[in-house]
Design an enzyme around this catalytic site. Structure first.
Site: not given
Ligand code: PGA
Length: 255
Positions: A9-10, A174, A235-236
């Site tokens: 998920n960018w 995050g 995400g990150g």
């Molecule tokens: P993260 O985000 O890997 O940066 O914690 C995950 C997400 O929100 O899908």
């Protein structure tokens, strides 16, 4: 049985040229290897069409981060399921906690988006998860149950064949604080039994349940060792091709 899915998920990152560059680098990293998992990336809307061209013929599928439920009309700023399909999307993320937190997403709007996604043949990745306060005050399972029950309300098991659920504890997104594999397994097993109770055991058995929240190359293998963890929403760590590719490879080390 359940083929794992590693999804990136960018979020609101990467203008067009950067998105295309990262997608190219990812395809390059994966070339010549046959990953044992399904792979998806969800760039921002503005890069979907261009990234789709880059992904063509690769093992990486395209997803969107969000969608509106109406098919068309005077809805300034919104994007429909047909529009996503027309640029090559196979997946769509629905009900991410950031949508719930900042943009008024509710279980009811999740439900509407989900129906639209199914009607267009998209694979929805529906996000659920508790906040830290909800966990600390013992409301976690109640919250998750409500999100699932209301988010999937009125749908039949036949409709839900392609459903993917992502368990994303809000406190782990995050923050670098990932849930332990035992914490993830505990919740995933409960989600699966909720699905069995609400729909039927075979549907529950087939539904992929992803974990999301600070997934990194060094914690994915441990998470994937859990019997009810069927992949990750990242995400990150999905923003850099090499890091995301490392997560994909380490995810195959389950067992
Ligand atoms: P993260 O985000 O890997 O940066 O914690 C995950 C997400 O929100 O899908």
């Amino acid at each position: 049985m359940r083929k794992p899915l590693i999804a990136g998920n960018w979020k609101m990152h990467k203008p067009l040229s950067e998105a295309v560059g990262t997608a190219r680098a990812l395809v390059e990293c994966l070339k010549g290897r046959a990953p044992s998992v399904d792979i998806m990336i969800a760039p921002p809307f503005t890069a979907l069409a261009a990234v789709n061209e880059v992904l063509s013929g690769s093992s990486v599928a395209l997803g969107a981060q969000h969608v509106f439920w109406e098919p068309k009309g005077a809805f300034t700023g919104e994007v429909s399921v047909d529009m996503l399909v027309s640029v090559g999307c196979r997946y769509v993320i629905i009900g991410h906690s950031e949508r719930r937190q900042f943009f008024g997403e509710t279980d009811d709007t999740v439900n509407r988006r989900l129906r639209a996604a199914f009607s267009a043949g998209l694979i929805p990745v529906v996000c659920v998860g508790e906040t830290e306060a909800e966990r600390d005050t013992g409301k976690m399972f109640e919250v998750l149950d409500k999100q699932i029950r209301n988010g999937l309300k009125g749908l039949a098991s036949d409709d839900l064949g392609r459903l993917v659920v992502a368990y994303e504890p809000v406190w782990a997104i995050g923050t670098g604080r990932t849930a332990t594999s035992a914490q993830a397994q505990e919740v995933h097993a409960v989600i699966r039994s909720n699905l069995a109770e609400l729909f039927d055991p075979s549907l529950a058995n087939e539904t992929r349940i992803l974990y999301g929240g600070s997934v990194k190359p060094d914690n994915i293998a441990e998470l994937m060792r859990m019997p009810d963890v069927d992949g990750a929403l990242v995400g990150g760590a999905s923003l850099e091709a090499e890091t995301f590719a490392a997560i994909i490879y380490h995810s195959g080390e389950r067992g």
